[in-house]
Enzyme design. Structure first.
Site, mmCIF file in Angstrom:
data_model
loop_
_atom_site.group_PDB
_atom_site.id
_atom_site.type_symbol
_atom_site.label_atom_id
_atom_site.label_comp_id
_atom_site.label_asym_id
_atom_site.label_seq_id
_atom_site.Cartn_x
_atom_site.Cartn_y
_atom_site.Cartn_z
ATOM 1 C CB SER A 180 -5.839 -0.588 4.885
ATOM 2 O OG SER A 180 -6.577 -0.431 6.049
ATOM 3 C CG ASP A 455 -13.226 -3.872 3.940
ATOM 4 O OD1 ASP A 455 -13.300 -3.930 5.188
ATOM 5 O OD2 ASP A 455 -12.387 -3.156 3.328
ATOM 6 C CG HIS A 485 -9.469 -4.343 4.766
ATOM 7 N ND1 HIS A 485 -10.072 -3.159 4.391
ATOM 8 C CD2 HIS A 485 -8.402 -3.977 5.529
ATOM 9 C CE1 HIS A 485 -9.402 -2.138 4.902
ATOM 10 N NE2 HIS A 485 -8.378 -2.611 5.590
#
Ligand SMILES: *[C@@H]1O[C@H](CO)[C@@H](O)[C@H](O)[C@H]1NC(C)=O
Ligand SMILES: *[C@@H]1O[C@H](CO)[C@@H](O)[C@H](O)[C@H]1NC(C)=O
Ligand SMILES: *[C@@H]1O[C@H](CO)[C@@H](O)[C@H](O)[C@H]1NC(C)=O
Ligand SMILES: *[C@@H]1O[C@H](CO)[C@@H](O)[C@H](O)[C@H]1NC(C)=O
Length: 550
Positions: A180, A455, A485
């Site tokens: 991320s 995601d 994710h």
């Protein structure tokens, strides 16, 4: 990853929605640095502090403060590398626990594990952090990367380790890992400090999702919609459900129904269409988190969730098409409870007005606002749902930047105690990321970039078709079917799809190549067609390399 999500639909005041990375949201502190996997396996780390300058880049003061980092040397043997996690927007402990792959492959590499906390988060706070712009302006990605670089230089220096922190030889190779925003950091780290890290594994990093990156503002909601559609949802009923909620919220009858049927918290009862929008955002937040964390096995971030939560949610959206408003609203609400209240706790009362319910929206700033600050200054992510590519209302006009400016103004000017935080519109730098790191991979090397097809963030990452994605540059891009994710960096599990196992297997080969002198280029094969392995009980797979792959 978390993003400000700002809307001004029919302009009943500016509504804001925020995503907090599910990992950043749940960052447990562990006594003595010990935590346990589901199967009881114990993992542990030692915690150290490291002095960094408040400001690496100008020469107006010599203030320093301490950032925190954690180390595990269980698998380390002399000559092995350092696997270095570039901490994201939250307390580092959550990322330590949710990046099981680093732990799992460390023994194969004799690797030391180092997890560095990002400045202004967790326990890595400078003096007067979040007091006003003059004390908060040092919260930037480039300052954080400079902290990480200094830390690595220190770890590779034999002297100065009075605190018993480990030291490594100057020739020790370092590989950065991150998911991320942490993935963005690890990729930028390799771009900016190629002599400090020999490569980076950047998982689910939306690196092109900035002005000039060529990504449509609507990508996030378009992919959310696709994930629900591909998971078997009748998305017509989702779209119709929003209308139903808003219609119900405008009559006394409808309001009473919604408040009672959904057991709405008395603090946030629906009294008009604003309450309808609150319910809309409450449900929408759940749908989006479930898409991000659509993992094949049960997980526990905010609350326990079943495996494949999106498929579970889809069970509520009947294939039939004509329903009453009450039924449609009920479908959406039931779907959202998979995220908020899967255990069906009857005492749970949804508080749907974020201005009332979120502690961090009350004007007293703290590290919970760190990511908002970053998005209001340097990490400017412009997004909005498009009516023609998502199951939401179109919210792209006016363009997202204007709502962001309004939000930042309200969040970072006047505080609850009456003092002025001091944010000004010119501090939001739409081209901040482009100017700092560039938006292409034209001169980059040795970066692994993974995207999970499920995601919503995947659309903001580099795609396989990127002109610089090839093994001669050491740029490896996988779009992984069946992955949400940063699933690839999580602890391997018996329920992981074959695509994830194959991607991990091949990418471990890339790491081996980077660490082996004389190894030129690793070539990746296409990932196999998706096979869902989520049958029976899902359990952690410990040290399972090569995970049945060859
Ligand atoms: C910001 O806060 C610091 C610490 O309280 C204070 O010394 C400084 O004067 C403040 N600056 C502004 C511009 O308000
Ligand atoms: C859907 O429609 C079919 C046929 O009209 C009906 O038999 C069925 O009960 C409906 N299902 C739901 C959940 O309403
Ligand atoms: C959706 O609408 C936008 C803005 O009007 C337009 O640019 C885009 O081409 C449309 N996309 C599709 C798939 O229709
Ligand atoms: C799954 O776990 C439950 C509870 O531990 C056990 O009763 C059951 O036999 C297990 N099922 C399989 C297929 O292993």
């Amino acid at each position: 990853m978390k993003a400000l999500y700002l809307l001004c639909l029919f302009c009943f005041g500016v509504s804001t929605r925020k995503f907090v990375d599910p990992v950043a949201k749940t960052s447990p502190e562990h006594k003595n640095g010990v935590f346990y996997l589901k199967n009881g396996l114990q993992r542990s780390y030692n915690t150290f502090l490291f002095d960094v300058p408040l400001d690496h880049f100008s020469y107006i003061n010599d203030i320093t403060f301490k950032i925190r980092y954690m180390v595990n040397l269980d698998s380390y043997k002399a000559g092995g590398p350092i696997f270095f996690y570039t901490g994201n927007e939250g307390t580092i402990t959550g990322f330590i626990e949710n990046t099981g792959l680093m732990w799992d492959i460390a023994p194969m590499f004799n690797a030391a594990l180092v997890f560095a906390e990002h400045r202004y988060y967790g326990a890595s706070l400078p003096p007067n952090a979040y007091k006003n712009v003059s004390t908060t302006g040092f919260l930037t990605s480039e300052q954080a990367l400079a902290d990480f670089a200094e830390l690595i230089y220190f770890l590779k220096t034999p002297t100065g380790h009075q605190d018993n922190s480990p030291s490594f030889t100057a020739t020790t190779k370092v590989i950065a890992f991150g998911g991320s925003y942490g993935g963005m950091l690890s990729a930028w780290f390799r771009k900016k400090y190629p002599d400090v890290v020999i490569g980076a594994w950047a998982s689910s990093a939306p690196l092109t999702n900035f002005n000039g990156g060529g990504v449509d503002w609507g990508f996030f909601d378009a992919i959310t919609t696709r994930t629900y559609q591909e998971s078997g949802c009748n998305i017509k009923n989702i779209r119709a459900g929003w209308d139903a909620i808003l219609r119900l919220s405008q009559t006394a009858d409808g309001q009473q129904y919604l408040n009672q049927a959904f057991n709405i918290d008395p603090k946030s009862l629906i009294k008009d269409i604003n309450g309808g929008y609150n319910l809309y955002y409450y449900v929408r937040t759940a749908l989006e988190y479930m898409a991000m964390t659509d993992y094949p096995y049960p997980s526990n971030f905010l609350q326990p969730m079943p495996g494949w939560p999106v498929k579970e949610a889809c069970k509520f959206f009947s294939t039939n098409t004509t329903f009453s408003d009450r039924t449609l609203a009920g479908m959406l609400f039931s779907a959202s409870q998979i995220y908020y209240n899967y255990k069906n706790d009857p005492s749970y009362k949804p508080c749907i007005d974020s201005a009332i319910c979120d502690d961090d929206s009350l004007g007293n700033l703290g590290s919970g606002q760190g990511w908002d600050w970053q998005e209001c200054t340097e990490i400017v992510i412009e997004m909005c749902a498009r009516g023609n590519t998502s199951f939401y209302y179109d919210e792209c006009s006016p363009p997202p930047l204007s709502a962001m400016l309004d939000y930042c103004q309200s969040a970072f000017t006047k505080q609850r105690d009456g003092t002025d935080f001091g944010w000004k519109k010119g501090m939001l730098r739409e081209n901040g990321v482009r100017n700092l790191y560039g938006l292409t991979l034209s001169a980059a090397s040795n970066i692994i970039l993974t995207q999970g097809h499920l995601d919503p963030w995947s659309g903001g990452g580099y795609q396989k078709t990127d002109p610089y994605a090839n093994p001669f540059n050491g740029i490896y891009i996988f779009e992984i079917q069946g992955s949400a994710h940063h699933l690839d960096l999580r602890q391997p599990n018996t329920c992981d799809p074959n695509t994830i196992m194959n991607a991990r297997y091949q990418l471990v080969g890339v790491l081996q190549c980077w660490l082996r002198n004389g190894c030129k280029n690793a070539f990746l094969a296409d990932l196999p067609p998706l096979v869902d392995n989520s049958k029976g009980n899902c359990t952690d797979v410990i040290n399972g390399y090569p995970w049945g792959q060859a």
